[in-house]
Design an enzyme around this catalytic site. Sequence first.
Site, PDB file in Angstrom:
ATOM      1  N   ARG A  49       0.823  -1.221   0.000  1.00  0.00           N
ATOM      2  CA  ARG A  49       0.000   0.000   0.000  1.00  0.00           C
ATOM      3  C   ARG A  49       0.855   1.268   0.000  1.00  0.00           C
ATOM      4  NH1 ARG A  49      -5.344   1.492   2.761  1.00  0.00           N
ATOM      5  NH2 ARG A  49      -5.629  -0.732   2.594  1.00  0.00           N
ATOM      6  N   ARG A 130      -2.059 -10.521  11.197  1.00  0.00           N
ATOM      7  CA  ARG A 130      -1.310 -10.043  10.027  1.00  0.00           C
ATOM      8  C   ARG A 130       0.155  -9.853  10.373  1.00  0.00           C
ATOM      9  NH1 ARG A 130      -4.423  -5.294   6.952  1.00  0.00           N
ATOM     10  NH2 ARG A 130      -3.305  -6.224   5.217  1.00  0.00           N
ATOM     11  N   ASP A 252     -14.415   2.466   0.887  1.00  0.00           N
ATOM     12  CA  ASP A 252     -15.006   1.824   2.065  1.00  0.00           C
ATOM     13  C   ASP A 252     -16.061   2.701   2.735  1.00  0.00           C
ATOM     14  OD1 ASP A 252     -13.402  -0.343   1.661  1.00  0.00           O
ATOM     15  OD2 ASP A 252     -12.534  -0.371   3.677  1.00  0.00           O
ATOM     16  N   ALA A 265      -9.900  -2.236  -1.985  1.00  0.00           N
ATOM     17  CA  ALA A 265      -9.163  -1.073  -2.488  1.00  0.00           C
ATOM     18  C   ALA A 265      -9.383  -0.928  -3.993  1.00  0.00           C
ATOM     19  CB  ALA A 265      -7.677  -1.222  -2.175  1.00  0.00           C
TER      20      ALA A 265
HETATM   21  C1  LIG Z   1      -7.139  -7.697   6.534  1.00  0.00           C
HETATM   22  C2  LIG Z   1      -7.483  -6.897   5.300  1.00  0.00           C
HETATM   23  C3  LIG Z   1      -6.955  -7.265   4.060  1.00  0.00           C
HETATM   24  C4  LIG Z   1      -7.297  -6.572   2.895  1.00  0.00           C
HETATM   25  N1  LIG Z   1      -6.772  -6.975   1.701  1.00  0.00           N
HETATM   26  C5  LIG Z   1      -7.106  -6.332   0.571  1.00  0.00           C
HETATM   27  C6  LIG Z   1      -6.563  -6.728  -0.690  1.00  0.00           C
HETATM   28  O1  LIG Z   1      -5.779  -7.672  -0.783  1.00  0.00           O
HETATM   29  N2  LIG Z   1      -6.939  -6.042  -1.800  1.00  0.00           N
HETATM   30  C7  LIG Z   1      -7.817  -5.001  -1.755  1.00  0.00           C
HETATM   31  O2  LIG Z   1      -8.127  -4.415  -2.815  1.00  0.00           O
HETATM   32  N3  LIG Z   1      -8.346  -4.602  -0.576  1.00  0.00           N
HETATM   33  C8  LIG Z   1      -8.013  -5.232   0.581  1.00  0.00           C
HETATM   34  N4  LIG Z   1      -8.541  -4.825   1.777  1.00  0.00           N
HETATM   35  C9  LIG Z   1      -9.523  -3.741   1.791  1.00  0.00           C
HETATM   36  C10 LIG Z   1      -8.852  -2.385   1.694  1.00  0.00           C
HETATM   37  O3  LIG Z   1      -7.913  -2.220   2.746  1.00  0.00           O
HETATM   38  C11 LIG Z   1      -9.921  -1.297   1.771  1.00  0.00           C
HETATM   39  O4  LIG Z   1     -11.010  -1.618   0.932  1.00  0.00           O
HETATM   40  C12 LIG Z   1      -9.324   0.029   1.328  1.00  0.00           C
HETATM   41  O5  LIG Z   1      -8.274   0.408   2.189  1.00  0.00           O
HETATM   42  C13 LIG Z   1     -10.393   1.118   1.316  1.00  0.00           C
HETATM   43  O6  LIG Z   1      -9.792   2.292   0.867  1.00  0.00           O
HETATM   44  P1  LIG Z   1     -10.421   3.682   1.228  1.00  0.00           P
HETATM   45  O7  LIG Z   1      -9.485   4.698   0.659  1.00  0.00           O
HETATM   46  O8  LIG Z   1     -11.857   3.730   0.838  1.00  0.00           O
HETATM   47  O9  LIG Z   1     -10.402   3.752   2.823  1.00  0.00           O
HETATM   48  P2  LIG Z   1      -9.125   3.712   3.805  1.00  0.00           P
HETATM   49  O10 LIG Z   1      -8.003   2.947   3.221  1.00  0.00           O
HETATM   50  O11 LIG Z   1      -9.671   3.299   5.135  1.00  0.00           O
HETATM   51  O12 LIG Z   1      -8.659   5.229   3.864  1.00  0.00           O
HETATM   52  C14 LIG Z   1      -9.466   6.202   4.492  1.00  0.00           C
HETATM   53  C15 LIG Z   1      -8.585   7.408   4.748  1.00  0.00           C
HETATM   54  O13 LIG Z   1      -9.398   8.459   5.243  1.00  0.00           O
HETATM   55  C16 LIG Z   1      -8.794   8.999   6.414  1.00  0.00           C
HETATM   56  N5  LIG Z   1      -9.891   9.487   7.272  1.00  0.00           N
HETATM   57  C17 LIG Z   1     -10.748   8.756   8.029  1.00  0.00           C
HETATM   58  N6  LIG Z   1     -11.625   9.550   8.643  1.00  0.00           N
HETATM   59  C18 LIG Z   1     -11.326  10.814   8.257  1.00  0.00           C
HETATM   60  C19 LIG Z   1     -11.885  12.087   8.546  1.00  0.00           C
HETATM   61  N7  LIG Z   1     -12.933  12.225   9.354  1.00  0.00           N
HETATM   62  N8  LIG Z   1     -11.321  13.183   7.975  1.00  0.00           N
HETATM   63  C20 LIG Z   1     -10.254  13.068   7.136  1.00  0.00           C
HETATM   64  N9  LIG Z   1      -9.685  11.885   6.814  1.00  0.00           N
HETATM   65  C21 LIG Z   1     -10.219  10.783   7.373  1.00  0.00           C
HETATM   66  C22 LIG Z   1      -8.026   7.852   7.042  1.00  0.00           C
HETATM   67  O14 LIG Z   1      -6.996   8.344   7.872  1.00  0.00           O
HETATM   68  C23 LIG Z   1      -7.498   7.154   5.791  1.00  0.00           C
HETATM   69  O15 LIG Z   1      -6.304   7.743   5.349  1.00  0.00           O
HETATM   70  C24 LIG Z   1      -8.199  -5.480   2.963  1.00  0.00           C
HETATM   71  C25 LIG Z   1      -8.718  -5.083   4.212  1.00  0.00           C
HETATM   72  C26 LIG Z   1      -8.366  -5.775   5.362  1.00  0.00           C
HETATM   73  C27 LIG Z   1      -8.941  -5.325   6.690  1.00  0.00           C
END
Ligand SMILES: Cc1cc2nc3c(=O)[nH]c(=O)nc-3n(C[C@H](O)[C@H](O)[C@H](O)COP(=O)(O)OP(=O)(O)OC[C@H]3O[C@@H](n4cnc5c(N)ncnc54)[C@H](O)[C@@H]3O)c2cc1C
Length: 276
Positions: A49, A130, A252, A265
């Site tokens: 990541r 993990r 997410d 992701a």
């Molecule tokens: C064990 C595990 C394994 C995984 N393996 C995979 C994989 O192999 N492949 C895959 O595609 N996905 C995988 N995922 C899923 C993936 O991690 C998520 O779907 C992805 O990180 C979602 O991205 P996002 O940017 O929507 O949210 P996030 O990655 O959660 O990022 C959200 C961001 O917003 C910020 N934030 C939160 N609240 C606020 C706020 N109020 N104000 C400002 N900023 C804020 C956080 O600090 C963070 O930087 C896995 C998840 C887990 C738990």
Amino acid sequence: MGLGEAYLQVADRTSEPWEDVWFEWRRGSDASYLGATNAPGVGQSSVHRADFIDALVTHLPEGIAQFGKRATQVKQQGDEVQVLFADGTECRCDLLIGADGIKSALRSHVLEGQGLAPQVPRFSGTCAYRGMVDSLHLREAYRAHGIDEHLVDVPQMYLGLDGHILTFPVRNGGIINVVAFISDRSEPKPTWPADAPWVREASQREMLDAFAGWGGAARALLECIPAPTVWALHDLAELPGYVHGRVVLIGDAAHAMLPHQGTGAAQGLEDAYFLA
Ligand SMILES: Cc1cc2nc3c(=O)[nH]c(=O)nc-3n(C[C@H](O)[C@H](O)[C@H](O)COP(=O)(O)OP(=O)(O)OC[C@H]3O[C@@H](n4cnc5c(N)ncnc54)[C@H](O)[C@@H]3O)c2cc1C
């Protein structure tokens, strides 16, 4: 989105002659081979990541990103969106894309706008240990146990009762990513205490006890992780919509799913692609 080249430079692919293999499937008890899932022409494509975020940042014009901000509230008036931050600052914009993850602070604004109650994530009953293992270290451990070394290089899925362990290489094969899932099926609707953290440090002993009875490569692998973390896995019920006025949820924040297809992701990136 023009990220293909940057992605390929930091991504791993299953090495030859297994280049079409997405995962090999094995018994957790003794690593005996059950089969493989092939994705011809693709195999397994994975990326650390932090490396991917670095690649994304190179595509951002200078001065656009600001870090250390926590959005707490959103207001919409006319053609303008106002975002309030925990540090007392605010920002005004034409459109707001909420990509703030499964615990999204912006989601309730969108749901409220649709006349709906806030949605809280659901605990799945599954936790995941993990760890990242140096591939040279793992290779040595497998050699010492007489385990085929291609299990280091090719993504593996070890299966057992109420548990599975997956491995795949990242960082040019230098690190092996390990996720060891264990499910408690004693409750039909499992709950997670509201005040308990979703991620915590765990001891190796706790992890090995959770996988008691597992052997071969799976056991040797877990023994290479001295200080795992353990994650309580949650998802989100399907929302009826992701948009309210000039605010949209992606990733997410909109559709958090369990990680079993390794695509949360990737779905977030698809959201960005379609929005763009
Ligand atoms: C064990 C595990 C394994 C995984 N393996 C995979 C994989 O192999 N492949 C895959 O595609 N996905 C995988 N995922 C899923 C993936 O991690 C998520 O779907 C992805 O990180 C979602 O991205 P996002 O940017 O929507 O949210 P996030 O990655 O959660 O990022 C959200 C961001 O917003 C910020 N934030 C939160 N609240 C606020 C706020 N109020 N104000 C400002 N900023 C804020 C956080 O600090 C963070 O930087 C896995 C998840 C887990 C738990």
